[in-house]
Scaffold this motif. Sequence first.
Motif, PDB file in Angstrom:
ATOM      1  N   GLU A 203       0.827  -1.207   0.000  1.00 52.21           N
ATOM      2  CA  GLU A 203       0.000   0.000   0.000  1.00 52.21           C
ATOM      3  C   GLU A 203       0.855   1.248   0.000  1.00 52.21           C
ATOM      4  OE1 GLU A 203      -2.561  -0.190   3.380  1.00 52.21           O
ATOM      5  OE2 GLU A 203      -0.968  -0.837   4.708  1.00 52.21           O
ATOM      6  N   SER A 204       0.240   2.340  -0.466  1.00 53.99           N
ATOM      7  CA  SER A 204       0.945   3.621  -0.520  1.00 53.99           C
ATOM      8  C   SER A 204       0.045   4.707   0.034  1.00 53.99           C
ATOM      9  CB  SER A 204       1.321   3.951  -1.963  1.00 53.99           C
ATOM     10  OG  SER A 204       2.213   2.982  -2.465  1.00 53.99           O
ATOM     11  N   LEU A 205       0.672   5.758   0.539  1.00 56.09           N
ATOM     12  CA  LEU A 205      -0.069   6.855   1.170  1.00 56.09           C
ATOM     13  C   LEU A 205       0.374   8.162   0.532  1.00 56.09           C
ATOM     14  CD1 LEU A 205      -1.875   7.862   3.580  1.00 56.09           C
ATOM     15  CD2 LEU A 205       0.194   7.868   4.979  1.00 56.09           C
ATOM     16  N   LEU A 206      -0.592   8.908  -0.009  1.00 53.26           N
ATOM     17  CA  LEU A 206      -0.278  10.194  -0.643  1.00 53.26           C
ATOM     18  C   LEU A 206      -0.727  11.338   0.249  1.00 53.26           C
ATOM     19  CD1 LEU A 206       0.717  11.851  -3.116  1.00 53.26           C
ATOM     20  CD2 LEU A 206      -1.648  11.819  -3.919  1.00 53.26           C
ATOM     21  N   PHE A 207       0.204  12.231   0.576  1.00 53.58           N
ATOM     22  CA  PHE A 207      -0.125  13.445   1.323  1.00 53.58           C
ATOM     23  C   PHE A 207      -0.639  14.470   0.301  1.00 53.58           C
ATOM     24  CE2 PHE A 207       0.593  17.395   3.543  1.00 53.58           C
ATOM     25  CZ  PHE A 207       0.345  17.083   4.872  1.00 53.58           C
ATOM     26  N   CYS A 208      -1.934  14.766   0.341  1.00 55.76           N
ATOM     27  CA  CYS A 208      -2.566  15.531  -0.752  1.00 55.76           C
ATOM     28  C   CYS A 208      -2.387  17.040  -0.646  1.00 55.76           C
ATOM     29  CB  CYS A 208      -4.051  15.204  -0.823  1.00 55.76           C
ATOM     30  SG  CYS A 208      -4.362  13.497  -1.330  1.00 55.76           S
ATOM     31  N   GLY A 209      -1.927  17.558   0.497  1.00 60.00           N
ATOM     32  CA  GLY A 209      -1.710  18.998   0.635  1.00 60.00           C
ATOM     33  C   GLY A 209      -2.928  19.784   0.178  1.00 60.00           C
ATOM     34  N   ASP A 210      -2.694  20.839  -0.580  1.00 57.39           N
ATOM     35  CA  ASP A 210      -3.809  21.650  -1.067  1.00 57.39           C
ATOM     36  C   ASP A 210      -4.249  21.262  -2.481  1.00 57.39           C
ATOM     37  OD1 ASP A 210      -4.367  23.021   1.200  1.00 57.39           O
ATOM     38  OD2 ASP A 210      -3.294  24.848   0.661  1.00 57.39           O
ATOM     39  N   LEU A 211      -3.778  20.110  -2.988  1.00 57.99           N
ATOM     40  CA  LEU A 211      -4.353  19.601  -4.235  1.00 57.99           C
ATOM     41  C   LEU A 211      -5.754  19.062  -3.960  1.00 57.99           C
ATOM     42  CD1 LEU A 211      -4.109  18.770  -7.254  1.00 57.99           C
ATOM     43  CD2 LEU A 211      -3.210  16.582  -6.457  1.00 57.99           C
ATOM     44  N   ILE A 212      -5.893  18.299  -2.857  1.00 55.13           N
ATOM     45  CA  ILE A 212      -7.202  17.787  -2.419  1.00 55.13           C
ATOM     46  C   ILE A 212      -7.259  18.023  -0.908  1.00 55.13           C
ATOM     47  CG2 ILE A 212      -8.810  15.832  -2.464  1.00 55.13           C
ATOM     48  CD1 ILE A 212      -6.926  14.475  -4.524  1.00 55.13           C
ATOM     49  N   PRO A 213      -7.666  19.239  -0.488  1.00 60.48           N
ATOM     50  CA  PRO A 213      -7.536  19.596   0.937  1.00 60.48           C
ATOM     51  C   PRO A 213      -8.456  18.819   1.879  1.00 60.48           C
ATOM     52  CG  PRO A 213      -8.618  21.356  -0.303  1.00 60.48           C
ATOM     53  CD  PRO A 213      -8.108  20.375  -1.307  1.00 60.48           C
ATOM     54  N   THR A 214      -9.658  18.448   1.396  1.00 58.55           N
ATOM     55  CA  THR A 214     -10.575  17.661   2.233  1.00 58.55           C
ATOM     56  C   THR A 214     -11.180  16.550   1.377  1.00 58.55           C
ATOM     57  OG1 THR A 214     -12.716  18.725   1.749  1.00 58.55           O
ATOM     58  CG2 THR A 214     -11.293  19.859   3.328  1.00 58.55           C
ATOM     59  N   SER A 215     -11.857  15.620   2.042  1.00 54.70           N
ATOM     60  CA  SER A 215     -12.490  14.520   1.298  1.00 54.70           C
ATOM     61  C   SER A 215     -13.653  15.032   0.453  1.00 54.70           C
ATOM     62  CB  SER A 215     -12.959  13.429   2.262  1.00 54.70           C
ATOM     63  OG  SER A 215     -13.915  13.948   3.161  1.00 54.70           O
ATOM     64  N   ALA A 216     -14.159  16.244   0.762  1.00 59.51           N
ATOM     65  CA  ALA A 216     -15.240  16.829  -0.053  1.00 59.51           C
ATOM     66  C   ALA A 216     -14.709  17.368  -1.382  1.00 59.51           C
ATOM     67  CB  ALA A 216     -15.930  17.952   0.726  1.00 59.51           C
ATOM     68  N   HIS A 217     -13.390  17.454  -1.526  1.00 59.64           N
ATOM     69  CA  HIS A 217     -12.796  17.991  -2.754  1.00 59.64           C
ATOM     70  C   HIS A 217     -12.416  16.911  -3.772  1.00 59.64           C
ATOM     71  CE1 HIS A 217     -12.398  21.541  -0.122  1.00 59.64           C
ATOM     72  NE2 HIS A 217     -12.385  22.248  -1.237  1.00 59.64           N
ATOM     73  N   ILE A 218     -12.993  15.716  -3.640  1.00 58.30           N
ATOM     74  CA  ILE A 218     -12.697  14.640  -4.599  1.00 58.30           C
ATOM     75  C   ILE A 218     -13.279  14.941  -6.005  1.00 58.30           C
ATOM     76  CG2 ILE A 218     -13.037  12.174  -5.125  1.00 58.30           C
ATOM     77  CD1 ILE A 218     -11.161  12.447  -2.825  1.00 58.30           C
ATOM     78  N   PRO A 219     -14.539  15.388  -6.123  1.00 60.71           N
ATOM     79  CA  PRO A 219     -15.051  15.664  -7.481  1.00 60.71           C
ATOM     80  C   PRO A 219     -14.167  16.694  -8.197  1.00 60.71           C
ATOM     81  CG  PRO A 219     -16.829  15.724  -5.855  1.00 60.71           C
ATOM     82  CD  PRO A 219     -15.534  15.675  -5.079  1.00 60.71           C
ATOM     83  N   ILE A 220     -13.884  16.455  -9.470  1.00 64.09           N
ATOM     84  CA  ILE A 220     -12.888  17.273 -10.172  1.00 64.09           C
ATOM     85  C   ILE A 220     -13.186  18.791 -10.121  1.00 64.09           C
ATOM     86  CG2 ILE A 220     -11.658  17.617 -12.372  1.00 64.09           C
ATOM     87  CD1 ILE A 220     -11.113  14.897 -11.013  1.00 64.09           C
ATOM     88  N   PRO A 221     -14.436  19.242 -10.349  1.00 60.07           N
ATOM     89  CA  PRO A 221     -14.659  20.710 -10.327  1.00 60.07           C
ATOM     90  C   PRO A 221     -14.702  21.297  -8.916  1.00 60.07           C
ATOM     91  CG  PRO A 221     -16.419  19.533 -11.503  1.00 60.07           C
ATOM     92  CD  PRO A 221     -15.655  18.528 -10.712  1.00 60.07           C
ATOM     93  N   TRP A 222     -14.705  20.469  -7.892  1.00 59.26           N
ATOM     94  CA  TRP A 222     -14.761  20.958  -6.508  1.00 59.26           C
ATOM     95  C   TRP A 222     -13.335  21.298  -6.056  1.00 59.26           C
ATOM     96  CZ3 TRP A 222     -19.010  19.778  -2.631  1.00 59.26           C
ATOM     97  CH2 TRP A 222     -20.212  19.520  -3.281  1.00 59.26           C
ATOM     98  N   HIS A 223     -12.871  22.493  -6.436  1.00 54.70           N
ATOM     99  CA  HIS A 223     -11.545  22.905  -5.993  1.00 54.70           C
ATOM    100  C   HIS A 223     -11.661  24.310  -5.406  1.00 54.70           C
ATOM    101  CE1 HIS A 223     -10.715  25.833  -9.180  1.00 54.70           C
ATOM    102  NE2 HIS A 223     -11.461  25.054  -9.922  1.00 54.70           N
ATOM    103  N   MET A 224     -10.608  24.751  -4.764  1.00 57.09           N
ATOM    104  CA  MET A 224     -10.686  25.994  -3.993  1.00 57.09           C
ATOM    105  C   MET A 224     -10.637  27.248  -4.871  1.00 57.09           C
ATOM    106  SD  MET A 224      -8.325  25.263  -0.639  1.00 57.09           S
ATOM    107  CE  MET A 224      -6.846  24.708  -1.447  1.00 57.09           C
ATOM    108  N   GLY A 225     -11.357  28.285  -4.423  1.00 57.08           N
ATOM    109  CA  GLY A 225     -11.255  29.588  -5.073  1.00 57.08           C
ATOM    110  C   GLY A 225      -9.857  30.175  -4.923  1.00 57.08           C
ATOM    111  N   TYR A 226      -9.104  29.680  -3.957  1.00 58.77           N
ATOM    112  CA  TYR A 226      -7.731  30.161  -3.734  1.00 58.77           C
ATOM    113  C   TYR A 226      -6.755  29.652  -4.794  1.00 58.77           C
ATOM    114  CZ  TYR A 226      -9.475  30.929   1.042  1.00 58.77           C
ATOM    115  OH  TYR A 226     -10.197  31.330   2.130  1.00 58.77           O
ATOM    116  N   ASP A 227      -7.121  28.614  -5.538  1.00 59.02           N
ATOM    117  CA  ASP A 227      -6.184  28.027  -6.500  1.00 59.02           C
ATOM    118  C   ASP A 227      -5.820  29.031  -7.593  1.00 59.02           C
ATOM    119  OD1 ASP A 227      -6.307  25.639  -5.097  1.00 59.02           O
ATOM    120  OD2 ASP A 227      -7.999  24.900  -6.282  1.00 59.02           O
TER     121      ASP A 227
END
Length: 279
Positions: A203-227
């Motif tokens: 198994e592998s573990l990816l630290f998602c940082g601000d690419l995917i900040p929360t589990s609610a940000h999985i859908p592709i268009p759900w990204h931050m206005g800060y990006d």
Amino acid sequence: MDVGGYKCHAVEMCDFLLDGGAMFGVVPKPLWDRKIPSDAKNRIPLKSRSLLLCGHGRNILIDTGCGTKFSEKELAIYGVTATRSPDEALRDYGLSTAEITDVILTHLHFDHAGGTTFLKEGNAVPTFPNATYYIQKRQLNWAKYPTLRDRASFFAENWTPMETNGQLRVLDGNNLPIDGIELLFSDGHTCGQQLPLITGETESLLFCGDLIPTSAHIPIPWHMGYDNQPLLIMSEKEGVLKQAVAKNWTLFFEHDPTVAAATVKEGRKGIELDQVVKI
Ligand SMILES: [Zn+2]
């Protein structure tokens, strides 16, 4: 969770609040508010959650939370509560800041790099006196010469003390000198963000940082206005999520208020959350 010979621990550094609309960009409030409900000021609760890796003779910390340097006014602006100094947070794992050997910084925004230093007699000094700190060259340059759009997130006191005393190792690409950890890159949120992937045999573990900040940000268009680059972050996230499904990576969420880590799967409407993983 054990990955690649490292014991992995989620270390909660602080809670804070950010505008829910800014956290979800173009997604309408009735949709995101169901995932992470907002308060009367439209703010949603977030965490600064670091990842501690112990193994191979090292104690490695990935990101450092907001730290303890904020004034009362700044704490109120960002709704920062439940702040623990890195020393207090690490005590849960029987470690002190002096025992951290490596600090990998995804990027230098204050909610990731604020804990790199603390105030001693009014001066910012390194929190981890024996650690090597790692940052990408392109991110360091970006932080030193930020745009009007993101300059409020960068504070020179979060990197200058280590740059001055030789503790800062500036990387240019995937050349982190640590066994079992490779780096993925994402420029869509900020230039030169590095995301550590801890690779094990099964198994592998990816630290998602601000690419995917929360589990609610999985859908592709759900990204931050800060990006900084919305279309770029969407394609970067799609690429990472496809790999995560194909290779059964566990994703680590730095800012999720409740879910520290999870796997993802192909669903009816695209890639979605699968199993929450205890870490
Ligand atoms: Zn950021």
